[in-house]
Enzyme design. Sequence first.
Site: not given
Ligand code: NAI
Length: 728
Positions: A330, A406, A413, A456
């Site tokens: 995302m 994240v 978070k 979102h």
């Molecule tokens: P993802 O797992 O692809 O990415 C999360 C990223 O956050 C990873 O690259 C990780 O290394 C990074 N991260 C972890 N700890 C961190 C820190 N302390 N500082 C900076 N970066 C850090 O997950 P994704 O799918 O991108 O989801 C992210 C958020 O978006 C979640 O809250 C999810 O629920 C939400 N979301 C996801 C959707 C989807 O379709 N995947 C749609 C809408 C919202």
Amino acid sequence: MQNFRISVDAEGIALVEFDVPGRTMNTFTDSAVADLDLLADRIAGDDAIRGVVLASGKSNAFCAGADLGELGETAGAQETDPAILAAALKKSARMSWALRRLETIGKPIAAALEGLALGGGLEFVLSAHYRVAARSPKLKLGLPEATIGLLPGAGGTQRLPRLAGVEKALPLMLTGRPVDVDEALSLGIVHAVVAPGETVAAAKAWILDGGEAVQPWDRKDWRAPDGPFTPRGNTVFAGAAAQLQARTAHNYPAQTNILRCVYEGITLPMDAALRVEARLFLATQQTSQARAMIRSIFLSKQALAKGAARPEGFAPYAANKVTVLGAGMMGAGIAYVQAAAGINTVLIDVSQESANKGKAYSEKLVAKAVVRGSMAQDKADALLARIDATTDYARVEGSDLVIEAVFEDRALKADVTGRAEAQLRDTAVFASNTSTLPISSLATASKHPTNFIGIHFFSPVDRMELVEVIVGKETSQETLAKAIDYCLKIRKVPIVVNDSRGFYTSRCFDTYLREGFEMLLEGVAPAIIDNVGRMTGMPRGPLELTDDVAIDLVDRVALQARIDHGQPEIPTEGSDKLLYDLVRQHDRLGRKNGKGFYDYPADGAKAVWSGLADIVPVKVARSTPELVEKLRQRLLYRQAVEAARCLDENVLTSARDGDVGALLGWGFAPWTGGPLSLIDQVGVATFVERCDALADECGARFVPPALLRRMAAAGESFYPAPPRAKAA
Ligand code: NAI
């Protein structure tokens, strides 16, 4: 004649510039349509005019089509009174006859196209005898009426197939797909392509070279291509009818009527063919689908894209520097749309490698755009230069906004919120992209909960237009206004919802999947469930969609809900147990591991997993029309009743946001105009009655909320009913 400017040169060529006053884009307003008659009068009556060049007085485009604001008001008026119908037919066919008059006026007319011509815009120039277009990536020609429940009424269904052939023209009209100049040239939609800025000269040269004022179909030796009485035409129409049924399941009267227009009109003389089209255009425009689609897909969406949900009274907020926390799927997409909109972006992750990987997503997208020719190299370089991929939270300083993306983990978070806020001004906005955690609860980690909001996004961020903005308990209206300004800057369509589990979109989308699970548990064969799902107009059936989303994800969300509600973590019955067992006992995670409700063999089509019947035995293996109708109703009504609950509970504050959010967020059946428009189409009282019956039969999940009962008792609807037309 205020919509057309005419200047006649020494050689007798009239340059007619289409220029609707006070608008940046030309559309066929009632006034512009009325002017077509005056234009024809002038061309016919002025002996100094020997030929006409049609061009645009706007720099960006020729014409975007009908004025849907005007058309949308009267759409859906299901008139039966013959006098009213006759008057409505006359009005709706007015443009068609004006264009017919132009093409038979006896003076050559050439259209010079520098920018897009869609819908009525293309229909207008198809009535010209010659069309020359500029070689420009911005030039698109198409008849997109079907996408908003209408048909190409000003001769479009007759002239396009006569030029391009039925086989090629039909899919363009049925899907609304526009074509670029090269395709337009190969289809015979334009006669020549020249450099930008040279179309008027080329059009004029065609006239001076002796261009004739006769359309191919008005020549004696004309034969319609692919007529239904030819062997080839027979095959084409039979194939088109079968495909139409398979793709639309009769949900879209517009598509059916387009096919009818072509079938019935293609072999007729043009005047008779236009009469066929005019009748079917009116019939289509009178459908409830047309009214709902024009409203939600066009008018409401456009209003929201301009900030209709923004609270008034706050100065515009320019988010010039925005930090994205988390460079995963995302975060990477969000960084791209920001940089594309000119926003300086800090993209933070835990390692430089992860941050770079996030930026690499933008690198890949711009590289493709450069190869395609839709982006210049210097623009691509500038876009990438706006993304600062780093691990250093000190770079957050000076950000107007932070978007947190994240992992979906409350403690993580909270941690990153604190670290980022340490660098922020007190007026900066902090937004979470969480998909499931209530915003008000995440805001407790913030020093400034009034500045805390949910933004979102949907995946893939660069393609999905919708953004769901979530207002927490303490979020200020000023923060909401700032968040919406940011969404508009990155060219998204924001809807506004109040905090609740799953917010609005995830909460309602989940009901679609769940209703599919209920059917499965009742013993309905998986193939029937998914087929009926697609027949409702949803893009996929509920089970295959769950496989795409991932079964373990749906299971995790259910687990979190059980924990939050104080229920046992291990479910003992119902769809929660089904999901739990599929994931934990059978390793059925969905498409991502090739094992879901379906198997996904590398070398073939998906097939229902044979082990599924051992968990939930099939009791209903054959579908009947009655069964299909019942399942169809359940799948659609279950989502609609949840959307109505969201309004009842003030999670949604307008039907407009609910309908647009459903269409753009989870692909809710477009023919309905959205779940709340669907309730209007059914009639609130009838909907309540049917939901009560479904509740008796299937369970409390169908019980209509108090809001619907109140509306039913008062005879209210979510949107105004169409006005009654008047007899002439
Ligand atoms: P993802 O797992 O692809 O990415 C999360 C990223 O956050 C990873 O690259 C990780 O290394 C990074 N991260 C972890 N700890 C961190 C820190 N302390 N500082 C900076 N970066 C850090 O997950 P994704 O799918 O991108 O989801 C992210 C958020 O978006 C979640 O809250 C999810 O629920 C939400 N979301 C996801 C959707 C989807 O379709 N995947 C749609 C809408 C919202």
